[in-house]
Design an enzyme around this catalytic site. Structure first.
Site: not given
Length: 570
Positions: A88, A169-170, A177
């Protein structure tokens, strides 16, 4: 458990995590939502081939946001995206986290909650967040496929691209991450994730069928051949031939776990593109390619409407009556769609409304016949004559419905099935209303008892107590009156079946009429005795007048039905 009240706002959250094989990780991640009071975990649906699990839970908005946050946090701890692989598309440990309005909340409100969750995830967990669908803050981010383009592997470049700076977020592919990936958070309408199984191992053939069906269709080529040159517009973009269904996304893939190819669909508007029509047309396009659909599977939970609409659709194709209990309609849907081909399919665990139902909602109706009779015979004053009258009416309507269904399926009467199906639908509607009134009547009696138990020490207490008694008393009059109205209306079904229904079952229609008359007269006795305690004399006068009129009409109609029955017997 969750009990939906009139004004309570309920939203559903359906996070998809990038883990479908490690049962311990899945359990640890899914179970955290139950730490939040007021949130109910409805379903956990893992897929080994996709290496992805769909988790479904519901509750009030703030509780759901709290639960979603700790789930995303736990997934961040346990899943390492740098080591992930699966069929997926995905870009994060919690890949997507959509919020779906269920009750008493608008899409706009849901979007605000999505933004609140996105900010918290971005600020406190350091996970890049993209908002899509109704929560998208830019038009180009509405489509999830666009937000997820490039998937996890494309994040290093995507995050530093000003065009694709995260909403929260970053905006850099740091060590954290690298492990967590990015998360897409949305507010959207209910999405049905639906896979159709094929008797082929060819992903290319599966894709060809998907391209016929999905809204995006396929790229146009010269001569309409796969080998043909791509046709482009003046700007150099490929032109597409649209598919047959709006709001449908689809792709073909091979599932190692099952050893067959599947078509994976996302139905984003089941009112425009119902599941059963997508299934039917997929079958047609598969056969045209020498392929057969062998079954299908639903991912996660679905609204009851999806399977009810499907069951009725297939029953009509068979020229069968649709005036049957919803459980039978759903059974037809499950068997026709082949939802139990690869694994068992339990409607009680896969339909949202069933998962949200309170087990104590209908305690009397859910009893066995023996227990119901024993409960009635006990020294407890409820259930009493009102509930029994409602149940008599339900049995009468059930008999009329039975004759209609037998008539719809009678040999030689195939051209009449729609007419009898119409009467069966009316009958099952009356039956269900009267069954609801069985418990409602007993609940009304209990409310009167509760009102009498209120304190009466002060004048204020006495005034409040008397007011509550009168409110409960009036409701205890209106409920048996509804029994009278519904049972009387149901006589239309019995009369029609006595006149032109299956002659072998004419006495069943007559017995149904007798039950309906008993329900009307019995319920009127309850109306009258409760009226004696009601202080609103104008209301009492009007309800007694209408009640007597119903009794008179019922008795006349019952006489007509019995006369028709006797004439046909003789």
């Amino acid at each position: 458990s969750i009990k939906i009240k009139i004004m309570k706002q309920i939203i559903e959250c359906v996070p998809n995590i990038s883990e479908g094989r490690d049962t311990n990780k899945i359990k640890n991640i899914a179970s955290v939502v139950e730490e939040v009071d007021g949130v109910k975990l409805l379903n956990v649906d893992p897929g080994k081939a996709t290496n992805r699990t769909v988790i479904t839970f519901v509750g009030e908005p703030q509780q759901v946001i709290d639960a979603a946050f700790i789930l995303i946090k736990k997934a961040q701890e346990l899943i390492d995206m740098s080591k992930h692989s699966g069929e997926h598309p995905r870009m994060g440990a919690t890949d997507v986290c959509p919020l779906v309005p269920i009750a008493n909340i608008s899409m706009e409100e849901c979007s605000k909650w999505a933004h609140k969750l996105g900010k918290k995830v971005g600020d406190e967990l350091g996970i890049p967040v993209y908002h899509y669908e109704a929560a998208a803050q830019e038009e180009k981010r509405k489509n999830l496929a666009d937000c997820r383009k490039g998937e996890y592997e494309g994040l290093p470049k995507k995050l530093v691209d000003p065009e694709w700076k995260p909403d929260f977020g970053p905006a850099k592919f740091n060590t954290s991450v690298k492990k967590s990936g990015a998360t897409a958070i949305s507010a959207r309408d209910f999405l049905v994730a639906y896979n159709i199984n094929l008797n082929t191992t060819s992903t290319r053939r599966a894709n060809a069928i998907a391209f016929d069906i999905r809204e995006a269709g396929r790229i146009k080529r010269e001569g309409g051949k796969i080998s043909g040159k791509i046709i482009k517009d003046k700007d150099g973009n490929p032109l597409k031939t649209p598919g047959l269904f709006k709001d449908v996304k689809g792709i073909g893939w091979f599932i190692e776990e099952y050893g067959v190819a599947q078509i994976s669909y996302n139905l984003t508007n089941i009112n425009i593109s119902p599941l059963h029509k997508v299934f039917d047309k997929t079958c047609e396009r598969a056969i045209a390619r020498g392929i057969r659909v062998t079954g299908s599977e639903l991912v996660g939970l679905v609204p009851k409407k999806v399977l009810i609409d499907a069951g009725k659709y297939f029953l009509k194709k068979q020229k069968r009556s649709i005036g049957i209990h919803e459980s039978e309609i759903i059974k037809i849907a499950i068997k026709t769609l082949g939802l139990d081909e690869l694994s068992s399919f339990n409607p009680k665990e896969r339909i949202i409304e069933y998962m949200l139902e309170s087990e104590t909602k209908k305690p009397l109706v859910n009893m066995t016949l023996t227990n119901f009779a024993n409960e009635t015979a006990s020294e407890s004053p409820a259930p009493g004559g009102g509930s029994i009258s409602a149940y008599c009416g339900a049995m009468g309507a059930a008999l009329g419905t039975m004759v209609a269904n037998l008539s719809a399926h009678k040999r030689g009467w195939d051209d009449k099935w729609e007419e009898f199906s119409y009467w069966a639908e009316k009958g099952i509607e009356y039956q269900n209303k009267l069954l609801d009134l069985v418990d409602e009547d007993t609940n009304d009696f209990n409310k009167i008892m509760d009102a009498f138990r209120l304190p009466k020490e002060t004048e204020k207490d006495k005034e409040k107590r008397q007011k509550e008694i009168q409110i409960a008393t009036k409701q205890a009059i209106l409920t048996p009156f509804k029994v009278m109205q519904t049972a009387f209306q149901s006589l239309d079904v019995m009369k029609a079946m006595a006149e032109f229904g299956n002659p072998n079952s004419i006495t069943d229609a007559a017995v149904g009429a007798l039950c309906a008359r008993t329900a009307v007269i019995g319920a009127f006795l309850n109306v009258k005795i409760n009226c004696s305690d009601c202080e609103d004399k104008d209301f009492v006068k009007e309800i007694l007048k209408k009640g007597q009129q119903l009794v008179d009409k019922t008795c006349k109609l019952e006489e007509i039905i019995i006369a028709i029955t006797n004439s046909k017997i003789n």
